[in-house]
Design a protein around this motif. Structure first.
Motif, PDB file in Angstrom:
ATOM      1  N   LEU A   1       0.731  -1.346  -0.021  1.00  0.00           N
ATOM      2  CA  LEU A   1       0.164  -0.178  -0.071  1.00  0.00           C
ATOM      3  C   LEU A   1       0.955   1.414   0.035  1.00  0.00           C
ATOM      4  CD1 LEU A   1      -2.915  -0.805   2.273  1.00  0.00           C
ATOM      5  CD2 LEU A   1      -2.936  -0.405   0.284  1.00  0.00           C
TER       6      LEU A   1
ATOM      7  N   VAL B   1       2.134   1.822  -3.284  1.00  0.00           N
ATOM      8  CA  VAL B   1       1.110   2.649  -4.451  1.00  0.00           C
ATOM      9  C   VAL B   1       0.637   3.920  -3.843  1.00  0.00           C
ATOM     10  CG1 VAL B   1      -1.580   2.399  -4.586  1.00  0.00           C
ATOM     11  CG2 VAL B   1      -0.218   0.204  -4.584  1.00  0.00           C
TER      12      VAL B   1
ATOM     13  N   ASN C   1       3.535   6.130  -5.275  1.00  0.00           N
ATOM     14  CA  ASN C   1       3.189   6.068  -6.679  1.00  0.00           C
ATOM     15  C   ASN C   1       2.119   7.076  -7.128  1.00  0.00           C
ATOM     16  OD1 ASN C   1       3.711   5.367  -9.286  1.00  0.00           O
ATOM     17  ND2 ASN C   1       2.801   3.441  -9.418  1.00  0.00           N
ATOM     18  N   VAL C   2       0.954   6.935  -6.442  1.00  0.00           N
ATOM     19  CA  VAL C   2      -0.272   7.821  -6.779  1.00  0.00           C
ATOM     20  C   VAL C   2       0.026   9.303  -6.605  1.00  0.00           C
ATOM     21  CG1 VAL C   2      -2.582   8.368  -5.886  1.00  0.00           C
ATOM     22  CG2 VAL C   2      -1.744   5.860  -6.468  1.00  0.00           C
TER      23      VAL C   2
ATOM     24  N   LEU D   1      -0.777  10.036   2.474  1.00  0.00           N
ATOM     25  CA  LEU D   1      -1.884   8.982   1.761  1.00  0.00           C
ATOM     26  C   LEU D   1      -1.551   7.340   2.241  1.00  0.00           C
ATOM     27  CD1 LEU D   1      -4.056   9.150  -0.232  1.00  0.00           C
ATOM     28  CD2 LEU D   1      -2.141   8.855  -1.892  1.00  0.00           C
TER      29      LEU D   1
ATOM     30  N   LEU E   1      -4.291   4.907   3.888  1.00  0.00           N
ATOM     31  CA  LEU E   1      -4.505   3.546   3.419  1.00  0.00           C
ATOM     32  C   LEU E   1      -4.197   2.598   4.531  1.00  0.00           C
ATOM     33  CD1 LEU E   1      -3.284   3.711  -0.332  1.00  0.00           C
ATOM     34  CD2 LEU E   1      -5.585   4.075   0.718  1.00  0.00           C
TER      35      LEU E   1
ATOM     36  N   LEU F   1      -6.749  -0.168   6.091  1.00  0.00           N
ATOM     37  CA  LEU F   1      -6.639  -1.558   6.117  1.00  0.00           C
ATOM     38  C   LEU F   1      -6.625  -2.262   7.462  1.00  0.00           C
ATOM     39  CD1 LEU F   1      -5.323  -4.077   4.528  1.00  0.00           C
ATOM     40  CD2 LEU F   1      -3.170  -3.446   5.335  1.00  0.00           C
TER      41      LEU F   1
ATOM     42  N   PHE G   1     -12.762   0.112   0.184  1.00  0.00           N
ATOM     43  CA  PHE G   1     -11.318   0.364  -0.112  1.00  0.00           C
ATOM     44  C   PHE G   1     -10.904   0.246  -1.576  1.00  0.00           C
ATOM     45  CE2 PHE G   1      -7.000  -1.662   0.797  1.00  0.00           C
ATOM     46  CZ  PHE G   1      -6.274  -0.435   1.294  1.00  0.00           C
TER      47      PHE G   1
ATOM     48  N   LEU H   1      -7.952   5.964  -7.128  1.00  0.00           N
ATOM     49  CA  LEU H   1      -6.771   6.517  -6.933  1.00  0.00           C
ATOM     50  C   LEU H   1      -5.802   6.097  -8.392  1.00  0.00           C
ATOM     51  CD1 LEU H   1      -5.552   6.466  -3.362  1.00  0.00           C
ATOM     52  CD2 LEU H   1      -5.998   8.419  -4.856  1.00  0.00           C
ATOM     53  N   MET H   2      -5.756   4.953  -8.674  1.00  0.00           N
ATOM     54  CA  MET H   2      -5.121   4.236  -9.723  1.00  0.00           C
ATOM     55  C   MET H   2      -5.492   5.077 -10.850  1.00  0.00           C
ATOM     56  SD  MET H   2      -3.225   1.729  -8.420  1.00  0.00           S
ATOM     57  CE  MET H   2      -2.696   0.433  -7.778  1.00  0.00           C
TER      58      MET H   2
ATOM     59  N   ASN I   1      -4.693   8.439 -11.630  1.00  0.00           N
ATOM     60  CA  ASN I   1      -3.154   8.519 -11.732  1.00  0.00           C
ATOM     61  C   ASN I   1      -2.815   8.207 -13.256  1.00  0.00           C
ATOM     62  OD1 ASN I   1      -0.649   9.166 -10.758  1.00  0.00           O
ATOM     63  ND2 ASN I   1      -0.034   7.013 -10.357  1.00  0.00           N
TER      64      ASN I   1
END
Lengths: 226, 673
Positions: A114, A117, A120-121, A141, A145, A149, B661, B668-669, B672
């Motif tokens: 996560l 990710v 990256n985001v 971020l 996340l 989780l 989630f 988000l992906m 992006n």
């Protein structure tokens, strides 16, 4: 401008980066922690870190409204909420969160993914943002996340609520780092929401336990409409 | 102070104030029923007077800055809304007087709550007719639906009533969605929701037709047109009688108002096929309603189906008007619209009267089932005579009001020879025949209603001791009965009153054509084609009936024996030594021929007792075929769909959290990439 700001408070950038790193570390330790009492203390620590980082930003940029949000953070997340949570678990006498839905090492692995990710985001966002804190957006971020989780993997109601509050911390951190905080009205609103949410959760805990003799939310599956 | 100001400053706050006083003192029946409801009736009279002067006045508009910051309420009082406000004021007066007496004897609901809901309901109907923008209209419309829902379910402890209320609310909301979409479509280009903006809606292309169909669906759900009528026969028996009366008499007309407003005023009624559609739906509704009304055995269900029939007749009239208007036949269009509006007014009067009568009968006997009533003419003579007036009006007999509007409607059917469309030319006489069938069968249903309840022998022991209506109830009934007679005796005055309304919607009226013959003779087209004089009819009837009475008494009963006494001999007993009240024609038996003739429409189930049963019971029920052929498939479809969706619902919080989630991560992906 940034030069002059950094002149006001030297090493501000360093302090904030440190805070961000601690936030992430705390996020992971919360994810791994099974004891509820420790979880609350970690949440308290997270609140302190958040407070320090907001205060740093406020002092270094001279944004007055951030001072107010720092004070709110201190009052709410460092003093009020941990106190309420402590009282709650004392009255409910639950100290342990024995089971998680996914075992801890696996959760940690998912958490690492996560974070990747999230970074990256966050890259394109941090390029757009012009603040001192832009490198920390990814971390904020990731905190959000990770808390999410944690909310999914915990089966008891109290850790879930702590996870929810930690997620709100992460969001707040993200907001400060990306745009120097949200407008005052929004922040006040969120603070009020968290407060009221806490009260409602408190009531719910007692109701749930009364109804199902347990705080295990898996019990609530029985309550769904067939 | 203008008329609109009177309504806004005196009537609406007055009714609201009455409701609020009621809810502040909820358990003071003497205050509520003795003072509040009668003062509501006074305001009703005031509203009728205001509306009557509003019909002849120029349109008035106001903008009230209530509601959301940038969306003020636009109000407008024109002749169309004035006419329907008159109907509301006149009908609510009688019903308020009656309700003051009726609810006093009822039990269950809290008096103050009833008072509040009833007056909020009245105010919301006033607002529906006054609003001049879609936003305020929807607010008033929904307030109306909700307040009437709570009135229907005022005896909410009975499961059947809760079910009826749910059905009503469901269909009301499905209809409201249709209206909302229609308004949205018409306001789409303008950017604001005023009716003025909607009037400028483009007149060509497919969209006006879509808006019209959506409005027809939405208002039809409230009015009870054919596939959407199912709530009426459930809700009316469930509701207290004054509520049934105001719902059937007035609330159904708000839907007619809405339909007229949208199709004529906002969409300008250009296409003849709209009219044909309305005509066919209206006739189907009328035929369906009247057949079902004839075979019912519950008195309020009978009246509910009769309301469906009358809505069908009104819709038929609107359809005819649209056809005539689109073929540029202004005089005929005015005739059809006059007949339609006249029928709205008449229906409000006679249906309210009949529903209120059923309320009195219900209170006196505790029975809605026609099979357990009978012979009430003796124990409740005053109610019976007033019910007779309402029944004759509903059956469409002269010299009462129901006849005039149905006669006018038939006239407009018969003068259709000028239409340029070939198929229409052939279709309209057939429709006229169907219309005549409806009129005749409604007479049958009404004879059944009156005959089974009031005539013959009492079928149950306790009916002998039924008490007549109280003072308030009687006054309310009298209000409507007198209205029925006056509306029937002075058709020319009523038509002159309707003239500004038809002029607003069509640009033509009947005033000159009618005024040419003086007040006693009604000849809408020309005197040598068809004419009707209510006054002459009434006078000859008034002379003829006493004459027959005297003659029969004098000559037929006049053969006295030697001692001057009337000869009395035992009647031939047809081989039955004793005759009981059970041997009379029942509601089931009376409508048996109709049930036979139309057996393919009805889903009739019967349970015959076994021949050896010592205590035999016969059960028969008539079901609405739409339940089986339309609603149950829809219900099954919805259940099937929800079962598929229910697969997602595990009831585990972790899974629900996982859904959000994954959604979050995916979004988000996506943003992006």
């Amino acid at each position: 401008m940034i030069r002059s700001i950094l002149g006001v408070l030297p090493e501000a950038g360093q302090i904030i980066n440190l805070c961000a790193a601690i936030m992430l570390l705390l996020g992971f330790s919360m994810l791994a922690q099974r004891r509820i009492l420790t979880l609350i203390n970690l949440f308290l620590l997270q609140g302190i870190v958040l407070f320090v980082s907001i205060l740093t930003v406020a002092l270094s940029t001279g944004q007055n409204h951030l001072l107010w949000s720092a004070i709110i953070t201190l009052a709410l997340k460092v003093v009020a909420l941990p106190w309420i949570l402590h009282r709650l678990i004392r009255r409910l006498s639950v100290k342990w969160d024995v089971e998680t839905l996914l075992n801890i090492p696996a959760t940690m692995l998912v958490g690492i993914m996560l974070v990747i990710v999230a970074f990256n985001v966050a890259t394109p966002i941090s390029e757009l943002s012009g603040t001192v804190l832009r490198s920390t957006i990814g971390i904020a971020l990731a905190c959000v996340l990770l808390s999410f989780l944690m909310m999914i993997t915990r089966s008891k109601a109290v850790p879930q609520v702590i996870a929810f509050l930690a997620m709100e911390n992460g969001l707040f951190f993200a907001a400060t780092s990306a745009t120097y905080g949200m407008p005052m009205v929004v922040e006040l609103g969120i603070a009020l929401d968290v407060m009221i949410g806490m009260v409602i959760f408190g009531v719910f805990f007692f109701q749930i336990r009364q109804q199902f003799d347990s705080l295990d939310i898996r019990q609530m599956e029985r309550a769904r409409e067939e | 102070m203008s008329i609109l100001d009177w309504i806004l400053i005196v009537i609406i706050p007055g009714w609201l104030l009455i409701g609020i006083i009621g809810i502040v003192f909820p358990y003071r029946p003497h205050l509520i029923y003795g003072l509040l409801f009668p003062s509501g009736a006074v305001l009703g009279v005031l509203l009728a007077v205001c509306a009557l002067s509003g019909i002849v006045a120029a349109p008035q508009t106001r903008v009230l800055s209530l509601g959301l910051p940038d969306l003020p309420f636009h109000l407008r009082l024109d002749t169309l809304s004035s006419f329907f406000l008159f109907l509301l004021g006149a009908a609510s007066t009688g019903i308020s007087i009656y309700a003051g007496g009726y609810f006093r004897r009822g039990k269950g609901a809290i008096p103050g709550l009833l008072c509040l809901l009833y007056h909020v309901f009245l105010v919301s109907m006033v607002c529906v007719m006054l609003t001049d923008d879609g936003y305020a209209f929807m607010i008033a419309w929904e307030t109306m639906a909700l307040s009437s829902f709570f009135l229907v379910t005022s005896d909410h402890r009975i499961a059947e009533i809760r079910r009826a209320g749910y059905l009503y609310l469901l269909i009301a909301h499905i209809g409201a969605v249709g209206i909302l979409l229609s308004f949205g479509l018409m306001a789409g280009n303008a950017g604001d929701y005023t009716f003025d903006a909607m009037r400028r809606f483009p007149e060509d292309g497919i969209w006006p037709a879509v808006a019209f169909l959506l409005a027809l669906f939405g208002f039809g759900a409230k009015a009870g047109i054919l596939p959407l009528h199912v709530w009426l026969p459930e809700a009316h028996p469930a509701a207290p009688s004054p509520v049934s009366a105001i719902m059937s008499g007035v609330m159904l007309k708000t839907a007619i108002y809405g339909l007229l407003r949208v199709s004529f005023d906002l969409l300008h009624a250009k296409y003849w096929w709209w009219g044909l559609l309305l005509l066919l739906i209206g006739l189907a509704t009328a035929v369906f309603g009247v057949i079902f009304s004839a075979v019912q055995t519950d008195m309020k269900r009978l009246l509910a189906y009769s309301s469906i029939e009358n809505i069908g007749i009104i819709l038929t009239g609107i359809g005819l008007t649209l056809i005539f208007k689109s073929f540029a036949l202004p005089h005929l269009a005015a005739l059809a619209l006059t007949a339609t509006l006249y029928h709205c007014l008449n229906h409000a009067y006679f249906k309210s009267l009949l529903f209120l009568c059923t309320g009195t009968v219900l209170h006196a006997t505790g029975e809605r089932n026609l099979g357990r009533l009978g012979g009430l003419m003796r124990s409740m003579p005053r109610v019976a005579w007033l019910a007779l007036v309402g029944m004759l009006a509903a059956a469409g007999l002269p010299p009462l009001n129901g006849f005039v509007s149905e006669w006018l409607m038939l006239q407009s059917f018969l003068f259709t020879s000028g239409l340029p469309q070939g198929y229409l030319h052939m279709l309209l006489p057939v429709s006229a025949a169907a219309f005549a069938l409806v009129a005749a069968l409604s007479g049958f249903a009404m004879v059944k209603f009156f005959g089974i309840i009031f005539l013959g022998q009492p079928r149950e022991e306790n009916l002998l001791h039924a008490h007549d209506a109280g003072r308030h109830e009687l006054l309310g009934l009298l209000w409507f009965a007198v209205g029925c007679v006056l509306l029937g005796l002075f058709p020319n005055l009523v038509i002159a009153m309707l003239d500004p309304v038809t002029r607003l919607l069509l640009g033509s009226g009947l005033r000159e054509a009618v005024a040419a013959n003086g007040w006693w003779l009604l000849a809408p087209i020309s005197q040598d084609r068809a004419s009707y004089s209510a006054a002459t009819f009434f006078v000859s009837l008034a002379l003829f009936i006493p004459f027959v009475f005297v003659v029969v008494r004098r000559f037929f009963h006049g053969n006295l024996d030697l001692y001057g006494n009337v000869k009395r001999v035992p009647a031939w007993d047809c081989g039955f030594p004793s005759q009981t009240a059970r041997m009379q024609d029942t509601a089931e038996g009376f409508s048996q021929p109709i049930r036979r003739v139309f057996s393919s429409f009805l889903r009739h189930t019967r349970q015959h007792p076994s021949p050896f049963d010592t205590n035999p019971v016969y059960r028969g029920s008539v079901e609405d075929p739409f339940w089986k052929w339309l609603y149950q498939p829809i219900v099954r479809l919805v259940e099937y769909g929800t079962n598929i969706v229910a697969f997602l619902q595990h009831g585990r919080i972790a899974i629900y959290l996982l859904y959000s989630f994954i959604t979050l991560l995916a979004l988000l992906m996506l943003t992006n990439g």
